[in-house]
Design a protein around this motif. Structure first.
Motif, PDB file in Angstrom:
ATOM      1  N   HIS A  49      45.178  28.775  37.493  1.00  0.00           N
ATOM      2  CA  HIS A  49      44.260  28.728  38.634  1.00  0.00           C
ATOM      3  C   HIS A  49      43.114  27.766  38.336  1.00  0.00           C
ATOM      4  O   HIS A  49      42.832  27.468  37.177  1.00  0.00           O
ATOM      5  CB  HIS A  49      43.672  30.111  38.904  1.00  0.00           C
ATOM      6  N   VAL A  50      42.431  27.354  39.409  1.00  0.00           N
ATOM      7  CA  VAL A  50      41.237  26.513  39.253  1.00  0.00           C
ATOM      8  C   VAL A  50      40.013  27.418  39.266  1.00  0.00           C
ATOM      9  O   VAL A  50      39.891  28.279  40.139  1.00  0.00           O
ATOM     10  CB  VAL A  50      41.130  25.509  40.441  1.00  0.00           C
ATOM     11  N   THR A  51      39.126  27.242  38.308  1.00  0.00           N
ATOM     12  CA  THR A  51      37.879  28.016  38.330  1.00  0.00           C
ATOM     13  C   THR A  51      36.709  27.062  38.542  1.00  0.00           C
ATOM     14  O   THR A  51      36.808  25.865  38.210  1.00  0.00           O
ATOM     15  CB  THR A  51      37.650  28.758  36.989  1.00  0.00           C
ATOM     16  N   LEU A  52      35.642  27.613  39.061  1.00  0.00           N
ATOM     17  CA  LEU A  52      34.454  26.801  39.325  1.00  0.00           C
ATOM     18  C   LEU A  52      33.908  26.213  38.015  1.00  0.00           C
ATOM     19  O   LEU A  52      33.477  25.058  37.965  1.00  0.00           O
ATOM     20  CB  LEU A  52      33.401  27.672  40.003  1.00  0.00           C
ATOM     21  N   GLU A  53      33.994  27.020  36.950  1.00  0.00           N
ATOM     22  CA  GLU A  53      33.503  26.578  35.637  1.00  0.00           C
ATOM     23  C   GLU A  53      34.280  25.338  35.181  1.00  0.00           C
ATOM     24  O   GLU A  53      33.700  24.378  34.679  1.00  0.00           O
ATOM     25  CB  GLU A  53      33.666  27.681  34.572  1.00  0.00           C
ATOM     26  N   ASN A  54      35.592  25.381  35.378  1.00  0.00           N
ATOM     27  CA  ASN A  54      36.403  24.237  34.946  1.00  0.00           C
ATOM     28  C   ASN A  54      36.167  23.005  35.815  1.00  0.00           C
ATOM     29  O   ASN A  54      36.277  21.878  35.341  1.00  0.00           O
ATOM     30  CB  ASN A  54      37.895  24.614  34.921  1.00  0.00           C
ATOM     31  N   VAL A  55      35.835  23.232  37.084  1.00  0.00           N
ATOM     32  CA  VAL A  55      35.497  22.080  37.939  1.00  0.00           C
ATOM     33  C   VAL A  55      34.202  21.466  37.425  1.00  0.00           C
ATOM     34  O   VAL A  55      34.102  20.250  37.232  1.00  0.00           O
ATOM     35  CB  VAL A  55      35.347  22.488  39.429  1.00  0.00           C
ATOM     36  N   LYS A  56      33.224  22.364  37.164  1.00  0.00           N
ATOM     37  CA  LYS A  56      31.923  21.899  36.649  1.00  0.00           C
ATOM     38  C   LYS A  56      32.118  21.072  35.389  1.00  0.00           C
ATOM     39  O   LYS A  56      31.543  19.994  35.224  1.00  0.00           O
ATOM     40  CB  LYS A  56      31.070  23.126  36.290  1.00  0.00           C
ATOM     41  N   ALA A  57      32.968  21.593  34.506  1.00  0.00           N
ATOM     42  CA  ALA A  57      33.177  20.931  33.204  1.00  0.00           C
ATOM     43  C   ALA A  57      33.848  19.568  33.373  1.00  0.00           C
ATOM     44  O   ALA A  57      33.666  18.682  32.537  1.00  0.00           O
ATOM     45  CB  ALA A  57      34.025  21.826  32.308  1.00  0.00           C
ATOM     46  N   ALA A  58      34.611  19.408  34.438  1.00  0.00           N
ATOM     47  CA  ALA A  58      35.369  18.153  34.602  1.00  0.00           C
ATOM     48  C   ALA A  58      34.546  17.053  35.280  1.00  0.00           C
ATOM     49  O   ALA A  58      34.880  15.865  35.192  1.00  0.00           O
ATOM     50  CB  ALA A  58      36.639  18.419  35.415  1.00  0.00           C
ATOM     51  N   ILE A  59      33.479  17.448  35.964  1.00  0.00           N
ATOM     52  CA  ILE A  59      32.681  16.456  36.703  1.00  0.00           C
ATOM     53  C   ILE A  59      31.906  15.554  35.726  1.00  0.00           C
ATOM     54  O   ILE A  59      31.313  16.036  34.757  1.00  0.00           O
ATOM     55  CB  ILE A  59      31.692  17.162  37.668  1.00  0.00           C
ATOM     56  N   THR A  60      31.969  14.260  35.992  1.00  0.00           N
ATOM     57  CA  THR A  60      31.179  13.314  35.195  1.00  0.00           C
ATOM     58  C   THR A  60      30.321  12.493  36.175  1.00  0.00           C
ATOM     59  O   THR A  60      30.532  12.575  37.395  1.00  0.00           O
ATOM     60  CB  THR A  60      32.077  12.323  34.407  1.00  0.00           C
ATOM     61  N   PRO A  61      29.410  11.686  35.659  1.00  0.00           N
ATOM     62  CA  PRO A  61      28.591  10.867  36.583  1.00  0.00           C
ATOM     63  C   PRO A  61      29.451   9.902  37.405  1.00  0.00           C
ATOM     64  O   PRO A  61      29.000   9.411  38.438  1.00  0.00           O
ATOM     65  CB  PRO A  61      27.669  10.099  35.630  1.00  0.00           C
ATOM     66  N   ARG A  62      30.699   9.619  36.957  1.00  0.00           N
ATOM     67  CA  ARG A  62      31.549   8.692  37.710  1.00  0.00           C
ATOM     68  C   ARG A  62      32.454   9.397  38.724  1.00  0.00           C
ATOM     69  O   ARG A  62      33.214   8.754  39.435  1.00  0.00           O
ATOM     70  CB  ARG A  62      32.431   7.861  36.750  1.00  0.00           C
TER      71      ARG A  62
END
Ligand SMILES: Cc1ncc(COP(=O)(O)O)c(C=O)c1O
Length: 397
Positions: A140-153
């Motif tokens: 599943h996708v979790t919000l925490e993992n989305v947060k962790a994947a976001i970069t400035p680009r």
């Protein structure tokens, strides 16, 4: 529910492959036949009665779709040939212009090919980067993992609302809130969701939302791309021709129509539009909440019954949709599909167009059972009976 509305169900058939496409109700078939039989004409091209009738129904269908997914304006609804077409139009027509070298798109390994391959192609063309949001232990996708994947680009996150193998329902609203805080746009693949649950594109914060008519009791070859108006105003059409231009001259000066006509070049799939409109009315009459509830009850019952068979492995018990991914120990998924076909039971075997999920699942193929509102508990009982056959392995060999 409503089985009598589906002429195909008069045959001996247990249809558990609704993730691939849905069955068609008589009222939808009638609407399409009526157009071809009684008032065939092109749309937006004639001044005679049949043509005007087509115009009115075509335009009204845009309203029907708008209301169904709770868009703000009917101009935000573009008719396409399906989810694949809708996603390609957004990815090349909008992000192909908007993204710059080095920008990133976030997807997951459980996306359908239609939400992966266009991004790979764009990555080659524009030198953007495709990165993955990590999936948790249930895939599943979790919000925490989305947060962790976001970069400035990171400029865009592109996710299915419900995936086609695991059937997990993603927390799109929370993901889009997070994305928007970072100025990131969100593309939602609604192919497996819109037919099965209430969808509100504004509430979930989708910038773009794509789906197919054929998975929701409508005809094949028709789909929808929803986009927020200001984004569509900056999207480039991928097709140019009749119907999308206001005027053009021999020296190449041309003026195009506004959205949505800008994106509907050439004669459209009018019968498809009419059928889709009727299908949506039909689903709305039944009620999306009722449909969703029934599917979840079927799921719960099927899991309980499947657990009576020790050889059955269920991969996605924690998901909350009408999709079940299973295997039977020591039987190849495709063989199981063929075996069930002997009992007129239709399931889907294979890797289901989510080929990069294989590594994370640790298995190549599964049998997918996917329900819709016309499925029954008795049908599940029939499948269980077939799976409990003590000679199952001999019958397969
Ligand atoms: C999650 C998902 N996305 C996209 C698609 C592609 O839909 P279509 O083949 O109707 O374009 C599918 C089809 O199964 C799907 O399940």
């Amino acid at each position: 529910m409503n089985r009598e509305d589906f002429p195909i169900l008069k045959n001996e058939l247990i249809y558990f492959d609704n993730g691939a496409t849905s069955l068609k109700p008589q009222c939808m078939i009638d609407a399409v036949v009526d157009y071809y039989t009684n008032y065939t004409a092109n749309a937006h091209r004639g001044d005679y009665d049949n043509s005007l009738k087509v115009d009115a129904i075509y335009d009204y269908t845009r309203e029907i779709v708008k209301d169904f997914i709770h868009a703000e304006q009917k101009e935000e609804i573009i008719f396409t040939s399906g989810t694949t077409d809708s996603l390609n139009r957004v990815i090349f027509g909008y992000f192909g212009v908007y993204l710059k070298e080095g920008d990133e798109v976030l997807i997951t390994k459980s996306e359908h090919a239609s939400n992966v391959l266009p991004w790979f192609e764009l990555a080659d063309l524009k030198k953007i980067k495709v990165s993955y949001i990590e999936l948790d232990e249930n895939l599943h996708v979790t919000l925490e993992n989305v947060k962790a994947a976001i970069t400035p680009r990171t400029k865009v996150i592109s996710l299915a609302q419900v995936t086609n193998v695991i059937g997990d329902v993603r927390p799109i609203k929370q993901i889009s809130e997070l994305a928007h805080q970072h100025g990131i746009l969100i593309v939602v693949d609604g192919a497996q969701s819109v037919a099965h649950m209430k969808v509100d594109v504004r509430d979930m914060g989708a910038d773009f939302f794509a789906f197919s008519g054929h998975k929701m009791c409508g005809p094949t070859g028709i789909g929808i791309l929803y986009g927020r108006r200001e984004l569509l105003n900056n999207m480039r059409p991928l097709e140019f021709g009749g119907g999308m231009n206001a005027t053009f001259s021999p020296n190449g000066v041309r003026v195009y129509e506004e959205v949505p006509e800008l994106f509907e070049a050439g004669t459209q799939h009018i019968a498809g539009v009419i059928g889709l409109g009727r299908a949506i009315q039909y689903l709305s009459e039944i009620g999306m909440d009722l449909i969703h509830k029934h599917e979840l009850e079927l799921r719960k019952y099927a899991i309980r019954r499947l657990k009576e068979i020790p050889e059955i492995i269920i991969y996605n018990e924690k998901s909350e949709s009408g999709i079940l991914a299973i295997n039977y120990q020591d039987i190849f998924a495709q063989d199981l599909g063929i075996y069930l076909n002997n009992y007129h039971i239709c399931v889907r075997s294979g890797n289901h167009c989510a080929k990069i999920l294989r590594e994370d699942m640790g298995i190549k193929n599964t049998c997918r059972i996917s329900f819709y509102f016309y499925n029954t508990f008795e049908e599940i009982d029939h499948m269980i009976e077939a799976l409990k056959n003590p000679n199952i392995k001999n019958e397969i060999i």
